[in-house]
Design a protein around this motif. Structure first.
Motif, mmCIF file in Angstrom:
data_model
loop_
_atom_site.group_PDB
_atom_site.id
_atom_site.type_symbol
_atom_site.label_atom_id
_atom_site.label_comp_id
_atom_site.label_asym_id
_atom_site.label_seq_id
_atom_site.Cartn_x
_atom_site.Cartn_y
_atom_site.Cartn_z
ATOM 1 N N GLY A 44 0.776 -1.238 0.000
ATOM 2 C CA GLY A 44 0.000 0.000 0.000
ATOM 3 C C GLY A 44 0.803 1.281 0.000
ATOM 4 N N GLN A 45 2.109 1.172 -0.168
ATOM 5 C CA GLN A 45 2.938 2.368 -0.039
ATOM 6 C C GLN A 45 2.706 3.409 -1.131
ATOM 7 O OE1 GLN A 45 7.202 1.716 -0.362
ATOM 8 N NE2 GLN A 45 6.879 -0.020 -1.729
ATOM 9 N N PHE A 46 2.163 3.025 -2.275
ATOM 10 C CA PHE A 46 1.980 3.977 -3.370
ATOM 11 C C PHE A 46 0.510 4.304 -3.647
ATOM 12 C CE2 PHE A 46 6.030 1.762 -4.423
ATOM 13 C CZ PHE A 46 6.871 2.837 -4.136
ATOM 14 N N VAL A 47 -0.389 3.889 -2.753
ATOM 15 C CA VAL A 47 -1.801 4.237 -2.898
ATOM 16 C C VAL A 47 -2.178 5.204 -1.778
ATOM 17 C CG1 VAL A 47 -2.435 2.089 -4.056
ATOM 18 C CG2 VAL A 47 -2.584 2.221 -1.578
ATOM 19 N N LYS A 66 -23.919 1.367 -9.801
ATOM 20 C CA LYS A 66 -25.237 1.261 -10.442
ATOM 21 C C LYS A 66 -25.431 2.337 -11.501
ATOM 22 C CE LYS A 66 -27.582 -0.998 -6.634
ATOM 23 N NZ LYS A 66 -28.503 -0.887 -5.533
ATOM 24 N N GLU A 67 -24.764 3.475 -11.322
ATOM 25 C CA GLU A 67 -24.843 4.565 -12.297
ATOM 26 C C GLU A 67 -23.846 4.394 -13.438
ATOM 27 O OE1 GLU A 67 -27.098 7.083 -12.141
ATOM 28 O OE2 GLU A 67 -27.947 5.995 -10.433
ATOM 29 N N GLY A 68 -22.978 3.378 -13.346
ATOM 30 C CA GLY A 68 -21.958 3.167 -14.371
ATOM 31 C C GLY A 68 -20.801 4.142 -14.265
ATOM 32 N N MET A 69 -20.640 4.755 -13.098
ATOM 33 C CA MET A 69 -19.598 5.755 -12.902
ATOM 34 C C MET A 69 -18.282 5.148 -12.422
ATOM 35 S SD MET A 69 -22.036 8.520 -10.950
ATOM 36 C CE MET A 69 -20.652 9.403 -10.305
ATOM 37 N N GLU A 70 -18.333 3.935 -11.895
ATOM 38 C CA GLU A 70 -17.165 3.346 -11.266
ATOM 39 C C GLU A 70 -17.371 1.839 -11.151
ATOM 40 O OE1 GLU A 70 -15.090 3.999 -6.916
ATOM 41 O OE2 GLU A 70 -16.173 5.650 -7.835
ATOM 42 N N PHE A 71 -16.289 1.090 -11.315
ATOM 43 C CA PHE A 71 -16.334 -0.359 -11.128
ATOM 44 C C PHE A 71 -15.096 -0.775 -10.328
ATOM 45 C CE2 PHE A 71 -18.416 0.302 -15.292
ATOM 46 C CZ PHE A 71 -19.692 -0.083 -14.925
ATOM 47 N N TYR A 72 -15.322 -1.578 -9.328
ATOM 48 C CA TYR A 72 -14.241 -2.048 -8.463
ATOM 49 C C TYR A 72 -14.263 -3.568 -8.517
ATOM 50 C CZ TYR A 72 -11.187 -1.348 -4.324
ATOM 51 O OH TYR A 72 -10.146 -1.285 -3.437
ATOM 52 N N PHE A 73 -13.189 -4.147 -9.033
ATOM 53 C CA PHE A 73 -13.127 -5.580 -9.269
ATOM 54 C C PHE A 73 -12.245 -6.273 -8.239
ATOM 55 C CE2 PHE A 73 -13.565 -3.580 -13.470
ATOM 56 C CZ PHE A 73 -14.765 -4.138 -13.866
ATOM 57 N N ILE A 74 -12.652 -7.471 -7.884
ATOM 58 C CA ILE A 74 -11.823 -8.339 -7.058
ATOM 59 C C ILE A 74 -11.513 -9.577 -7.888
ATOM 60 C CG2 ILE A 74 -13.734 -9.520 -5.889
ATOM 61 C CD1 ILE A 74 -11.815 -9.137 -3.323
ATOM 62 N N GLY A 84 -6.170 -10.000 -5.919
ATOM 63 C CA GLY A 84 -5.976 -8.591 -6.222
ATOM 64 C C GLY A 84 -7.261 -7.830 -6.448
ATOM 65 N N VAL A 85 -7.089 -6.509 -6.542
ATOM 66 C CA VAL A 85 -8.196 -5.587 -6.803
ATOM 67 C C VAL A 85 -7.736 -4.526 -7.803
ATOM 68 C CG1 VAL A 85 -9.319 -5.879 -4.553
ATOM 69 C CG2 VAL A 85 -7.590 -4.110 -4.836
ATOM 70 N N VAL A 86 -8.681 -4.027 -8.580
ATOM 71 C CA VAL A 86 -8.451 -2.902 -9.488
ATOM 72 C C VAL A 86 -9.744 -2.121 -9.554
ATOM 73 C CG1 VAL A 86 -7.918 -2.149 -11.843
ATOM 74 C CG2 VAL A 86 -6.793 -4.175 -10.919
ATOM 75 N N ARG A 87 -9.606 -0.809 -9.666
ATOM 76 C CA ARG A 87 -10.785 0.051 -9.749
ATOM 77 C C ARG A 87 -10.736 0.838 -11.047
ATOM 78 N NH1 ARG A 87 -12.490 5.115 -6.889
ATOM 79 N NH2 ARG A 87 -10.294 5.419 -6.424
ATOM 80 N N ALA A 98 -2.157 -6.176 -5.761
ATOM 81 C CA ALA A 98 -2.206 -7.630 -5.847
ATOM 82 C C ALA A 98 -1.506 -8.221 -4.635
ATOM 83 C CB ALA A 98 -1.543 -8.124 -7.130
ATOM 84 N N SER A 99 -2.006 -9.346 -4.189
ATOM 85 C CA SER A 99 -1.389 -10.055 -3.074
ATOM 86 C C SER A 99 0.039 -10.435 -3.445
ATOM 87 C CB SER A 99 -2.179 -11.313 -2.737
ATOM 88 O OG SER A 99 -3.524 -11.006 -2.467
ATOM 89 N N SER A 100 0.932 -10.298 -2.513
ATOM 90 C CA SER A 100 2.347 -10.539 -2.803
ATOM 91 C C SER A 100 2.636 -11.978 -3.196
ATOM 92 C CB SER A 100 3.198 -10.142 -1.598
ATOM 93 O OG SER A 100 2.829 -10.892 -0.469
ATOM 94 N N ASN A 101 1.794 -12.916 -2.806
ATOM 95 C CA ASN A 101 2.047 -14.325 -3.126
ATOM 96 C C ASN A 101 1.454 -14.726 -4.475
ATOM 97 O OD1 ASN A 101 -0.617 -14.173 -2.403
ATOM 98 N ND2 ASN A 101 -0.631 -16.053 -1.210
ATOM 99 N N ALA A 102 0.956 -13.813 -5.232
ATOM 100 C CA ALA A 102 0.298 -14.129 -6.498
ATOM 101 C C ALA A 102 1.139 -13.616 -7.663
ATOM 102 C CB ALA A 102 -1.096 -13.512 -6.530
ATOM 103 N N ILE A 103 2.211 -14.313 -7.958
ATOM 104 C CA ILE A 103 3.123 -13.898 -9.020
ATOM 105 C C ILE A 103 2.385 -13.890 -10.354
ATOM 106 C CG2 ILE A 103 5.230 -14.507 -10.273
ATOM 107 C CD1 ILE A 103 6.183 -15.758 -7.595
ATOM 108 N N GLY A 104 2.460 -12.785 -11.059
ATOM 109 C CA GLY A 104 1.798 -12.642 -12.351
ATOM 110 C C GLY A 104 0.365 -12.161 -12.257
ATOM 111 N N ALA A 105 -0.259 -12.311 -11.089
ATOM 112 C CA ALA A 105 -1.667 -11.939 -10.951
ATOM 113 C C ALA A 105 -1.877 -10.435 -11.095
ATOM 114 C CB ALA A 105 -2.224 -12.418 -9.611
ATOM 115 N N GLY A 106 -0.956 -9.640 -10.581
ATOM 116 C CA GLY A 106 -1.123 -8.190 -10.655
ATOM 117 C C GLY A 106 -1.248 -7.702 -12.085
ATOM 118 N N VAL A 107 -0.388 -8.197 -12.942
ATOM 119 C CA VAL A 107 -0.428 -7.801 -14.347
ATOM 120 C C VAL A 107 -1.733 -8.263 -14.986
ATOM 121 C CG1 VAL A 107 0.655 -8.197 -16.596
ATOM 122 C CG2 VAL A 107 2.070 -7.666 -14.608
#
Length: 179
Positions: free
Chosen positions: A38-41, A63-71, A80-83, A99-108
């Protein structure tokens, strides 16, 4: 605004993707308060109930289509998560990417999948994002897509890219990041 179904789910590149729910609050807090991840968020409280409240408010914007937050998860484990936010017909911002540190490649893969979703909804839009100057790993990754830098401040560089650049350069990462 275009919307995703409330029960949106997708399996792609070996990851399960869905929209964030209140019960994800503890996982999100764990990621965002992790000193390394979390150091860069933007700083986040370690109060899970505050995150649950934030998610309730976010769901209204969703619901308004203004934002989507994925897990994202793999074999039942969150990775991981991305918004996507500041969504308009001609642009969107991607961020809150952890992305969780134990998930190599998952962040990308989380980043690629979330932008694929956005570009499918808005094929002619521009993808805006900012990166901390100190976040050298993500900076190297982002620059490999050849984005256009449009601004800079003391801490961050600000970029945008289009669907064609994204599609062209993502193939390299898909080959490298398969889980």
């Amino acid at each position: 605004m275009k919307q995703l179904p409330v029960n949106f789910e997708l399996i792609k590149y070996g990851l399960h993707v869905r929209l964030v729910r209140e019960e994800d609050a503890a996982y999100i807090v764990k990621l965002r308060t992790n000193p390394k991840l979390g150091q860069f968020v933007h700083a986040t409280s370690d109060d899970v109930s505050a995150q649950e409240n934030w998610i309730r408010e976010y769901r209204k914007r969703e619901k308004e289509g203004m934002e989507f937050y994925f897990i994202f998860s793999k074999e039942g484990e969150n990775v991981g998560v991305v918004r996507l936010y500041n969504i308009e017909d001609s642009k969107f911002t991607s961020g809150s990417w952890l992305a969780s540190s134990n998930a190599i490649g998952a962040g990308v893969l989380c980043d690629i999948i979330s932008r694929e979703i956005a570009f499918k909804l808005y094929p002619d839009s521009l993808n805006f994002f900012c990166i901390s100057k100190e976040n050298t790993n993500v900076m190297r990754y982002a620059l490999s897509y050849h984005p256009i830098q449009y601004d800079e401040d003391e801490k961050n560089l600000y970029f945008y890219t289009d669907r064609l650049h994204f599609e062209k350069y993502k193939q390299l990462y898909l080959r490298m990041a398969r889980l």
